[in-house]
Design an enzyme around this catalytic site. Structure first.
Site, PDB file in Angstrom:
ATOM      1  N   LYS A  73       0.819  -1.210   0.000  1.00  9.16           N
ATOM      2  CA  LYS A  73       0.000   0.000   0.000  1.00  9.16           C
ATOM      3  C   LYS A  73       0.864   1.276   0.000  1.00  9.16           C
ATOM      4  O   LYS A  73       2.071   1.217   0.167  1.00  9.16           O
ATOM      5  CB  LYS A  73      -0.953  -0.002   1.199  1.00  9.16           C
ATOM      6  CG  LYS A  73      -1.989  -1.122   1.121  1.00  9.16           C
ATOM      7  CD  LYS A  73      -2.867  -1.004  -0.098  1.00  9.16           C
ATOM      8  CE  LYS A  73      -4.084  -1.898  -0.074  1.00  9.16           C
ATOM      9  NZ  LYS A  73      -3.836  -3.324  -0.252  1.00  9.16           N
TER      10      LYS A  73
HETATM   11  C1  LIG Z   1     -10.142  -2.640  -1.504  1.00 10.31           C
HETATM   12  C2  LIG Z   1      -9.482  -3.327  -0.344  1.00 10.31           C
HETATM   13  N1  LIG Z   1     -10.115  -3.367   0.840  1.00 10.31           N
HETATM   14  C3  LIG Z   1      -9.558  -3.956   1.908  1.00 10.31           C
HETATM   15  C4  LIG Z   1      -8.328  -4.564   1.832  1.00 10.31           C
HETATM   16  C5  LIG Z   1      -7.789  -5.266   3.047  1.00 10.31           C
HETATM   17  O1  LIG Z   1      -6.654  -4.637   3.551  1.00 10.31           O
HETATM   18  P1  LIG Z   1      -5.762  -5.381   4.660  1.00 10.31           P
HETATM   19  O2  LIG Z   1      -4.869  -6.326   3.936  1.00 10.31           O
HETATM   20  O3  LIG Z   1      -5.002  -4.277   5.335  1.00 10.31           O
HETATM   21  O4  LIG Z   1      -6.697  -6.062   5.577  1.00 10.31           O
HETATM   22  C6  LIG Z   1      -7.623  -4.547   0.632  1.00 10.31           C
HETATM   23  C7  LIG Z   1      -6.321  -5.179   0.534  1.00 10.31           C
HETATM   24  O5  LIG Z   1      -5.696  -5.291  -0.475  1.00 10.31           O
HETATM   25  C8  LIG Z   1      -8.211  -3.912  -0.496  1.00 10.31           C
HETATM   26  O6  LIG Z   1      -7.595  -3.889  -1.678  1.00 10.31           O
END
Ligand SMILES: Cc1ncc(COP(=O)(O)O)c(C=O)c1O
Length: 453
Positions: A251
């Site tokens: 990210k």
């Molecule tokens: C659109 C979206 N929402 C939520 C997430 C979840 O993030 P995390 O891996 O920090 O839980 C991601 C992860 O790639 C994502 O692309």
């Protein structure tokens, strides 16, 4: 914090050494053994310095090593420098490894950066989305509207409550959820809407807030891609009821794994703070500190979702340079746009004029009618030229879990379906050199040239 750029031919070598030694300018070590001294987010990299050997810098352009032509450009590389290493070492040496002073400092700085009243850190964006739904009191049998094209995390959290994720089709131009589709899916059972700021471009928040408000539903922003992004000149972080960011490894700001929920609603924030650490009442993390007490009360059945100080130190160092990291990503995006605009076989990303994308992803669309290969082959061809590419995302209705459990079928989501077949994501990250960007551009145009109809 602005970074001072020193071009090597502007100072004598001993002075350069002194500046580096005294930390007045920064040295960024690259994996290929080169080092960059200072970074100018607008003009690109400054002087190049290899320790024993020095070369004349090209103003505004990184000088690649001779072997560069064989170089691979991976889909992603994190931008980790001595700043992150120093901050992490500081946490480890302090003896406080889990949630503590650095986590609190990171929350405060992040909260101020996005302009929200509260920031609650957790160990992932998924955890933030889960507790955001807890905060708005989602119950079994409720519905939550989510975009058809997103990562599974956006919808899976809804299923934790035995609630139904109701898929809404996207706007083909922006790839964001289409407010008109949200309106169509609204029913008295709709407890919340989770718009995803896809690839970093903010959704139509005014329209979405109005629709949700008129149906007494909450808005929980999935801002996993959207740090830092602007909607109508204001940073994403407090448009909806709760906003959830991701600090996963790829990210725009990374703590390895991690997330942050921001909100102007103090009650929601307090609920999430308690639930992220076993449901223990206030300041649970202080239990083992000098000013803490052994006594605590469990107010609710909570979760083990807290961030650690080691993660937060990565976040603190990354937050300091988030402005120029964003600038650099934007610069790469503009370079791609410029290079591909004359190519009829390609459609570059469309960002609406009243918003700024965080540029977490650069998503190119292929005009498949004008090419004699499909998207998968296009990605394979790029791979053969040393360029990593990916697809964001396989729509949820195409996954066995969502189609079997909820009966979703592709024909009900024509815009997501049409988009999915022709999208691919190109590398876009601050650690890319100008040469890396040119390699990607050359490779994409080469594939188009070779396979145009
Ligand atoms: C659109 C979206 N929402 C939520 C997430 C979840 O993030 P995390 O891996 O920090 O839980 C991601 C992860 O790639 C994502 O692309």
């Amino acid at each position: 914090m602005p970074i001072k750029v020193v071009y090597e031919n502007e100072v004598e070598p001993p002075v350069l050494d002194e500046l580096i030694a005294s930390n007045k300018i920064r040295k960024f070590l690259r994996s290929d053994g080169w080092a960059i001294v200072g970074i100018d987010p607008i003009r690109g990299y400054g002087g190049i310095y290899t320790g024993a050997e020095r070369r004349k810098p090209g103003h505004g352009t990184a000088i690649p090593p001779a072997s560069n032509r064989d170089k691979k450009v991976p889909f992603h590389k994190p931008h980790i420098t001595d700043d992150e290493v120093d901050e992490v070492l500081d946490a480890i040496r302090s003896g406080w490894l889990t949630m503590g002073p650095k986590t609190i400092k990171f929350e405060e700085k992040f909260r101020d950066y996005v302009g929200a009243s509260n920031a609650v850190s957790m160990n992932s964006c998924t955890a933030c989305l889960h507790l955001a739904l807890k905060a708005v009191d989602l119950k079994e049998g409720d519905d939550v509207i989510v975009p058809a094209m997103t990562f599974t995390a956006t919808a899976e959290v809804v299923t934790y409550f035995k609630s139904r994720p109701v898929l809404a089709d996207i706007d083909e131009e922006t790839l964001n959820i289409d407010p008109a589709e949200i309106e169509k899916k609204m029913t008295p059972k709709t407890k919340a809407v989770i718009p995803v700021h896809f690839a970093g471009q903010p959704c139509d928040m005014d329209e979405i807030n109005d629709i949700a408000g008129s149906h007494n539903s909450y808005v929980i922003e999935d801002a996993a891609h959207a740090f830092p992004a602007l909607y109508k000149y204001k940073t994403i972080g407090s448009y909806g009821d709760i906003t959830c960011f991701s600090f996963y490894a790829t990210k725009t700001l990374s703590t390895g794994e991690g997330g942050m929920a921001t909100t102007d609603n103090d009650e929601f924030a307090e609920k999430m703070r308690i639930l992220r650490l076993h449901g223990i009442s206030k300041d649970a993390w202080k239990r083992y500190s000098a000013e803490g007490s052994w006594y605590y009360e469990v107010a609710d059945a909570g979760y083990k979702y807290n961030m650690t100080d080691i993660q937060a130190s990565l976040g603190l160092a990354q937050l300091e340079k988030s402005d120029w990291m964003w600038k650099r990503r934007e610069e790469i995006a503009l370079q791609y746009n410029e290079a591909f605009k004359a190519c009829e076989e390609l459609v570059t990303p469309h960002v609406k004029p009243d918003r700024d994308s965080a540029w977490h992803l650069y998503i190119l669309k292929l005009n498949l009618d004008m090419l004699c290969i499909n998207r998968s082959r296009f990605i394979e061809e790029l791979k053969g030229r040393g360029v990593g590419a990916s697809v964001h995302f396989i729509p949820l209705y195409r996954h066995p879990y969502y189609s079997k459990t909820f009966g979703y079928v592709p024909k009900d989501f024509p815009k997501s379906e049409h988009t999915y077949e022709r999208i691919l994501s190109l590398p876009i990250y601050p650690a890319m050199t100008y040469d890396d960007v040119n390699i990607v551009i050359e490779s994409v145009t080469d594939v188009v040239g070779k396979f145009r109809r």
